[in-house]
Design a protein around this motif. Structure first.
Motif, short mmCIF file in Angstrom:
data_model
loop_
_atom_site.label_atom_id
_atom_site.label_comp_id
_atom_site.label_asym_id
_atom_site.label_seq_id
_atom_site.Cartn_x
_atom_site.Cartn_y
_atom_site.Cartn_z
N ALA A 1 -7.66 -8.97 -4.22
CA ALA A 1 -7.93 -7.74 -4.99
C ALA A 1 -9.13 -7.91 -5.93
O ALA A 1 -9.03 -7.65 -7.13
N ASP B 1 3.24 1.40 -2.03
CA ASP B 1 3.67 1.38 -3.44
C ASP B 1 5.19 1.29 -3.58
O ASP B 1 5.79 1.97 -4.42
N VAL C 1 0.82 -1.22 0.00
CA VAL C 1 0.00 0.00 0.00
C VAL C 1 0.86 1.26 0.00
O VAL C 1 0.37 2.34 -0.34
N ASP D 1 -12.36 -6.77 -7.56
CA ASP D 1 -13.13 -5.55 -7.81
C ASP D 1 -14.61 -5.85 -7.60
O ASP D 1 -15.03 -7.00 -7.74
N HIS E 1 -8.39 -4.98 0.60
CA HIS E 1 -8.68 -5.37 -0.79
C HIS E 1 -7.59 -6.30 -1.32
O HIS E 1 -7.87 -7.38 -1.86
N ARG F 1 -7.30 -0.35 1.38
CA ARG F 1 -6.54 -0.90 0.24
C ARG F 1 -5.86 -2.21 0.61
O ARG F 1 -5.84 -3.16 -0.16
#
Ligand SMILES: Cc1ncc(COP(=O)(O)O)c(C=O)c1O
Length: 397
Positions: free
Chosen positions: A239, A91, A89, A241, A234, A231
């Motif tokens: 992940a 990145d 998260v 959607d 998720h 995040r």
């Protein structure tokens, strides 16, 4: 939760102490069950909610939040998984530098390295055995001059002692470098009146079997930032959607914690205050019974908070004690007692041979002399006496 004051250490040797060595092996830090885990497991089985979702998970996450004060908590399959999600998260990208103390377990940086980051190891402060904030400040200034700041700094709580997080946050805040707290060993420790790890962008906890309380394996990612935590949630669950079919805009992980383990974790977490008091009492007992030996010292307690003494760590000066750390470890082993050298510095690990470093003499000196003693809260007084007697016997000064 309340953190009970440490108990007064008992005198050594205790009345009626018998010198014969029992054959039962004493382990370093085995799980200590409360007796209520089976009922909690049965309740989850009866409910049918055994997947990594449902009320047992929500209850465990709420209990962790209530215990630590973090606003948002995600239960994960391990502390390492929580650290991986933290790096995701934030990145972290290939080539990014991630800084961490060299004196820690490899999981503090392993997920970032697997993502392509370059680890850089800084030395620890001899007064706390945790990341040296002064060194960090200097290294950040130099890195800023070079135009190559780290993408994250990992502060690590060691053996139940919180890192000097306020100083680390101040150093990193100047350059807007996010701090991840690896609090896998810090559950129950405090910084002032707050829980260890609070204030970091994200913190990872562990409920591994050797920790102060356990879910039988598992961890948690905690943060006060709802966006980061959402995040991470998720990503932890592949992940997915929002769509009736399987739809993915990113690749995720299967990092959710089983409801069965969460139920065990909730029962264990309720005992944390008692476990902290008991670990501290074990430390105090070892220190009272062994400090008169030449060449023996114990891990200091930092002034900024109360540690849990998750593991009692002791230093042995071979010249004064009369035998070295490894000889002592072998003597304990021969007496059926498990002990373990303190962390071998990560820059000395073959896998990190080429990693850049800043300092490292303190971590190296700790590794040369440091030994973790059995610290499980299920140990009896007789168990502790066996450890103490064996160490006293090994002293050849
Ligand atoms: C400092 C540190 N970081 C990370 C971890 C990883 O936690 P886990 O074993 O739950 O993956 C541990 C313990 O195992 C640890 O001691």
């Amino acid at each position: 939760m309340t953190f009970l004051a440490p108990l007064r250490p008992a005198p050594w040797p205790p009345d009626g102490f018998a010198a014969e060595v029992s054959s039962r092996r004493i382990h370093l830090s085995p799980p200590h069950l409360t007796g209520q885990e089976a009922a909690a497991l049965q309740a989850v089985l009866d409910s049918g909610w055994v997947a990594p979702a449902g009320p047992a998970i929500a209850d465990f996450e709420a209990a962790i939040a209530a215990t630590t004060g973090f606003r948002h908590v995600l239960a994960t399959a391990s502390g390492t998984a929580a650290l991986h999600l933290a790096f995701r998260v934030l990145d972290i990208a290939p080539g990014d530098e991630v800084w961490a103390p060299g004196f820690t377990f490899i999981a503090s940086v392993a997920p970032a390295v697997q993502m392509g980051a370059v680890p850089r190891f800084l030395d620890v402060d001899p007064a706390s055995w945790t990341l040296d904030p002064e060194l960090l400040r200097r290294e950040l200034r130099a890195a800023a001059r070079r135009g190559r700041l780290p993408r994250a700094v990992v502060a690590v709580d060691i053996y139940g002692q919180a890192a000097d997080l306020d100083a680390i946050l101040a150093a990193c805040g100047r350059w807007d470098v996010p701090v991840v707290s690896d609090s896998a060993e810090g559950l129950g420790a405090t910084i002032g009146t707050r829980h260890a790890g609070r204030g970091a962008r994200l913190a990872a906890l562990s409920f591994n079997g050797n920790k102060i309380v356990t879910a039988g394996g598992g961890g948690a990612l905690a943060s006060d930032d709802p966006v980061l935590l959402a995040r991470a949630r998720h990503l932890a669950h592949q992940a997915k959607d929002p769509a009736p079919h399987y739809q993915h805009s990113a690749t995720g992980h299967a990092y959710g914690l089983s409801s069965l383990l969460a139920a065990v974790g909730s029962v264990q977490l309720a005992a944390l205050g008692r476990r902290v008091a008991a670990r501290r009492a074990i430390f105090d007992r070892y220190r009272a019974a062994l400090s008169d030996l030449p060449g023996v010292a114990f891990m200091p307690e930092a002034p900024w908070g109360l540690g849990t003494r998750w593991l009692t760590a002791m230093l042995v000066d071979a010249a004064r004690f009369g035998s070295d750390r490894e000889a002592l470890r072998l003597a304990l082993d021969a007496a059926g007692i498990e002990s373990r050298p303190v962390w071998k510095p990560l820059p000395d690990q073959p896998v990190f041979r080429d990693a850049p470093t800043a300092g490292g003499a303190v971590a190296a000196a700790l590794f040369a002399r440091g030994l973790c003693l059995p610290s499980g809260t299920g140990m009896t007084m007789e168990d502790q006496d066996r450890v103490i007697a064996t160490i006293r016997k090994a002293c050849r000064a």
